[in-house]
Design a protein around this motif. Sequence first.
Motif, PDB file in Angstrom:
ATOM      1  N   HIS A   1       0.803  -1.239   0.000  1.00  0.00           N
ATOM      2  CA  HIS A   1       0.000   0.000   0.000  1.00  0.00           C
ATOM      3  C   HIS A   1       0.833   1.285   0.000  1.00  0.00           C
ATOM      4  CE1 HIS A   1      -3.461  -2.539   0.956  1.00  0.00           C
ATOM      5  NE2 HIS A   1      -2.809  -3.028   1.987  1.00  0.00           N
ATOM      6  N   THR A   2       1.965   1.294  -0.637  1.00  0.00           N
ATOM      7  CA  THR A   2       2.818   2.494  -0.532  1.00  0.00           C
ATOM      8  C   THR A   2       2.375   3.631  -1.449  1.00  0.00           C
ATOM      9  OG1 THR A   2       4.378   1.506  -2.097  1.00  0.00           O
ATOM     10  CG2 THR A   2       4.859   1.255   0.250  1.00  0.00           C
ATOM     11  N   THR A   3       1.410   3.383  -2.349  1.00  0.00           N
ATOM     12  CA  THR A   3       0.878   4.484  -3.167  1.00  0.00           C
ATOM     13  C   THR A   3      -0.572   4.789  -2.809  1.00  0.00           C
ATOM     14  OG1 THR A   3       0.122   3.046  -4.969  1.00  0.00           O
ATOM     15  CG2 THR A   3       2.389   3.861  -5.088  1.00  0.00           C
ATOM     16  N   VAL A   4      -1.005   4.330  -1.637  1.00  0.00           N
ATOM     17  CA  VAL A   4      -2.383   4.582  -1.185  1.00  0.00           C
ATOM     18  C   VAL A   4      -2.403   5.868  -0.374  1.00  0.00           C
ATOM     19  CG1 VAL A   4      -4.299   3.746   0.223  1.00  0.00           C
ATOM     20  CG2 VAL A   4      -2.964   2.133  -1.153  1.00  0.00           C
ATOM     21  N   GLY A   5      -3.165   6.856  -0.844  1.00  0.00           N
ATOM     22  CA  GLY A   5      -3.232   8.156  -0.173  1.00  0.00           C
ATOM     23  C   GLY A   5      -4.549   8.382   0.530  1.00  0.00           C
ATOM     24  N   GLY A   6      -4.795   9.633   0.908  1.00  0.00           N
ATOM     25  CA  GLY A   6      -6.015   9.979   1.617  1.00  0.00           C
ATOM     26  C   GLY A   6      -7.244   9.886   0.726  1.00  0.00           C
ATOM     27  N   LYS A   7      -8.349   9.393   1.285  1.00  0.00           N
ATOM     28  CA  LYS A   7      -9.586   9.235   0.519  1.00  0.00           C
ATOM     29  C   LYS A   7     -10.175  10.576   0.097  1.00  0.00           C
ATOM     30  CE  LYS A   7     -11.309   4.773   2.232  1.00  0.00           C
ATOM     31  NZ  LYS A   7     -12.392   4.105   2.983  1.00  0.00           N
ATOM     32  N   LYS A   8     -10.061  11.580   0.972  1.00  0.00           N
ATOM     33  CA  LYS A   8     -10.728  12.849   0.721  1.00  0.00           C
ATOM     34  C   LYS A   8      -9.979  13.721  -0.278  1.00  0.00           C
ATOM     35  CE  LYS A   8     -12.953  13.126   5.278  1.00  0.00           C
ATOM     36  NZ  LYS A   8     -13.074  13.929   6.525  1.00  0.00           N
ATOM     37  N   SER A   9      -8.671  13.506  -0.406  1.00  0.00           N
ATOM     38  CA  SER A   9      -7.868  14.384  -1.261  1.00  0.00           C
ATOM     39  C   SER A   9      -6.928  13.573  -2.144  1.00  0.00           C
ATOM     40  CB  SER A   9      -7.055  15.358  -0.399  1.00  0.00           C
ATOM     41  OG  SER A   9      -7.896  16.094   0.445  1.00  0.00           O
ATOM     42  N   PRO A  10      -7.475  12.792  -3.097  1.00  0.00           N
ATOM     43  CA  PRO A  10      -6.593  11.972  -3.943  1.00  0.00           C
ATOM     44  C   PRO A  10      -5.616  12.803  -4.759  1.00  0.00           C
ATOM     45  CG  PRO A  10      -8.844  12.012  -4.815  1.00  0.00           C
ATOM     46  CD  PRO A  10      -8.896  12.627  -3.451  1.00  0.00           C
ATOM     47  N   ASP A  11      -6.003  14.039  -5.122  1.00  0.00           N
ATOM     48  CA  ASP A  11      -5.127  14.884  -5.934  1.00  0.00           C
ATOM     49  C   ASP A  11      -3.893  15.361  -5.181  1.00  0.00           C
ATOM     50  OD1 ASP A  11      -5.728  15.135  -8.612  1.00  0.00           O
ATOM     51  OD2 ASP A  11      -7.428  16.444  -8.244  1.00  0.00           O
ATOM     52  N   GLU A  12      -3.912  15.282  -3.857  1.00  0.00           N
ATOM     53  CA  GLU A  12      -2.761  15.743  -3.091  1.00  0.00           C
ATOM     54  C   GLU A  12      -1.664  14.680  -2.972  1.00  0.00           C
ATOM     55  OE1 GLU A  12      -1.871  18.919  -1.840  1.00  0.00           O
ATOM     56  OE2 GLU A  12      -3.352  19.155  -3.428  1.00  0.00           O
ATOM     57  N   SER A  13      -1.961  13.432  -3.331  1.00  0.00           N
ATOM     58  CA  SER A  13      -0.948  12.353  -3.372  1.00  0.00           C
ATOM     59  C   SER A  13      -0.172  12.243  -2.065  1.00  0.00           C
ATOM     60  CB  SER A  13       0.026  12.583  -4.537  1.00  0.00           C
ATOM     61  OG  SER A  13      -0.640  12.622  -5.759  1.00  0.00           O
ATOM     62  N   ILE A  14      -0.865  12.259  -0.946  1.00  0.00           N
ATOM     63  CA  ILE A  14      -0.180  12.103   0.340  1.00  0.00           C
ATOM     64  C   ILE A  14      -0.070  10.612   0.632  1.00  0.00           C
ATOM     65  CG2 ILE A  14      -0.132  12.737   2.767  1.00  0.00           C
ATOM     66  CD1 ILE A  14       0.054  15.123   0.935  1.00  0.00           C
ATOM     67  N   HIS A  15       0.967   9.994   0.114  1.00  0.00           N
ATOM     68  CA  HIS A  15       1.230   8.581   0.389  1.00  0.00           C
ATOM     69  C   HIS A  15       2.735   8.362   0.504  1.00  0.00           C
ATOM     70  CE1 HIS A  15       2.181   8.217  -3.901  1.00  0.00           C
ATOM     71  NE2 HIS A  15       0.954   8.607  -4.221  1.00  0.00           N
ATOM     72  N   LEU A  16       3.115   7.164   0.894  1.00  0.00           N
ATOM     73  CA  LEU A  16       4.515   6.879   1.212  1.00  0.00           C
ATOM     74  C   LEU A  16       5.438   7.050   0.014  1.00  0.00           C
ATOM     75  CD1 LEU A  16       3.748   3.783   3.446  1.00  0.00           C
ATOM     76  CD2 LEU A  16       4.819   5.906   4.252  1.00  0.00           C
ATOM     77  N   ALA A  17       5.022   6.563  -1.147  1.00  0.00           N
ATOM     78  CA  ALA A  17       5.876   6.690  -2.332  1.00  0.00           C
ATOM     79  C   ALA A  17       6.059   8.155  -2.719  1.00  0.00           C
ATOM     80  CB  ALA A  17       5.275   5.899  -3.495  1.00  0.00           C
ATOM     81  N   ALA A  18       4.988   8.942  -2.642  1.00  0.00           N
ATOM     82  CA  ALA A  18       5.093  10.369  -2.963  1.00  0.00           C
ATOM     83  C   ALA A  18       5.994  11.088  -1.972  1.00  0.00           C
ATOM     84  CB  ALA A  18       3.705  11.007  -2.971  1.00  0.00           C
ATOM     85  N   ALA A  19       5.913  10.700  -0.706  1.00  0.00           N
ATOM     86  CA  ALA A  19       6.777  11.314   0.309  1.00  0.00           C
ATOM     87  C   ALA A  19       8.244  11.103  -0.034  1.00  0.00           C
ATOM     88  CB  ALA A  19       6.467  10.734   1.693  1.00  0.00           C
ATOM     89  N   MET A  20       8.577   9.905  -0.507  1.00  0.00           N
ATOM     90  CA  MET A  20       9.960   9.635  -0.899  1.00  0.00           C
ATOM     91  C   MET A  20      10.336  10.459  -2.131  1.00  0.00           C
ATOM     92  SD  MET A  20      10.631   7.587   1.519  1.00  0.00           S
ATOM     93  CE  MET A  20      12.249   6.942   1.141  1.00  0.00           C
TER      94      MET A  20
END
Length: 588
Positions: free
Chosen positions: A497-516
């Motif tokens: 699940h490293t590319t799974v982000g927040g449900k409410k704001s998919p466009d913000e890409s807040i997930h582990l892969a994006a953080a890296m």
Amino acid sequence: MADDVEQCRAALKDVLPIILIDQSFSTISPSTSETDSLSGASHLTLMSPSSSIGLDYSFIPRRGVPSDLDEAFSLFLQLSHISHAVSRRDLAAAKSWATSAEKTNHGSALLAYQIALKFLDQHVTLLSSSSRHFDIVSMATSSLAVDAFSCGIRHGALTTAVELVEQGRAVFWTCLARFRTTLDELSMARHIGAALVEEFKQLSFRLRNVFDQSTEDQSPQIRQLTMRWDDVVSRIRMLPDFSRFLQPPLFSDLQMAAAEGPVIIVNASPVHVPIDLTRTEVSELSSEFQSVSEQFGCSDHQNKLVGILRKLWHDVVDPVVQTLRVSNVRPGSRIWWCPTAEFTLLPLHAAGPYERNRDNLSQIYISSYTPTSATLVHARRSVSQYASTQYFVAIGQGNPDRGKELRCVAPELAAIAQRLVPIVSSFTSLRDSLTTVQGALDALNHNQWLHLACHGMPNQTQPFESSFTMRDGPLMIKDIIRSNWQNPEFAFLSACHTTVGGKKSPDESIHLAAAMQFSGFRSVVGSMWSVDDEVAQGVVSTFYDNLVNDSGKLDCTRAAVALHKAVKKLRRNNVPLEQQIVFVHIGV
């Protein structure tokens, strides 16, 4: 319509200073086509190094009393003359302008979106880069960027459409990356640059604190600090090469994202286009896929998954492939997906007819993803000055205090060591008791190449708390973004699940892969759902064999092709479909 005028006045009452207007306002002319209605279909734009391809459709205007409309929008147009620090109320007023212009088919709609996104950019710049402000950003953005994109397409302003969708997505990450990169560059621009950076930082810190504590967006203290802050920004922009300091990229900059292959922006917003999928249908398909992905591992999910991938192919991806073929993009080429809204939750890379004697997308092109075009441009430019020395760390945590044991972590790290120790400058392996939160962060301070094998724990309600499971607790996104790693190159996130982000704001890409990626890694491999331990081990062995270039060096630009070849091997071994398509590549 008189009520609309009063609403405009109310929206603007607290945000506009008293000004005298002594000029006429030029607005974007509405499209002349009046043949279609707002039915909510989707839009796709293909960006190549020399052009942006799209179609222009319009909708039936709703006519009101002209004098009321004129008065209402003349009030809204005053927003473009704001000179004070942009507040949340300013931003809300600009969004109201865009919404009202869309509903009435007013000619100022595109200008309204441009002002709203400009205000968003300015407001976020003055917020501290903490997860506490993410809710403000997500509420402010909502569907703003994708609606602005569609508005630009309708008006035939394709380059503006790309600039706007870029400006209003991944806002938190973009602001964070912009500050880090630009201030570092400015600090090196002679003594005057360093002095301005220090003055800018101090004023920004003071202004943010006042914004956080003040209940009045336009207090005398805020106005005074803003004038000083604006003055510093103006002086910085007068320096050579810094004329666009803290400003969003232009289309001419964004085109560089497509220098090595097409970038495909997939959008869902209310405008008629050739893709036969409405915004509601995209949302329903996304929800259906999320439900199916939770059943992976059960026997009855396979047909449902294939059905979703076929629908994606028929309604979205096949039209793209046909356009690419017409554009002479050869089979086997790399392409980059830049999805928006609910499209970010769908496996576009895995779409296909799934029929005998017909190719799926993965058999035609090699897919990568990018959250924004600017991110890809930045990654292309960020070539490490230490490319000749390659420091690699493999971090594995197969026995966390909480969670299921991962038995394949140890052999996975052993296989990587066997392949890479002879070719890298330094190879460090951290396992089990050594794999602590601080130990992992320290290791990343001294290595540019990372392989991380552990549990990934997404948090869709509090995305900044998504984490990798270490021995002593979670390594969270909020820990990662505080770090300032030097010249990171590549990260393989062998976790779920490293590319799974927040449900409410998919466009913000807040997930582990994006953080890296936004922390500087030019190329990242992540996963869209749960990864089978043995499958991960098999992928890794083939992957690193193909990450080495002809000179015997690791090359992060080979990651997409290396993953493509590793997945191809999985298909030959009859691995379940969901495990064949679980890994995705992000970046260069």
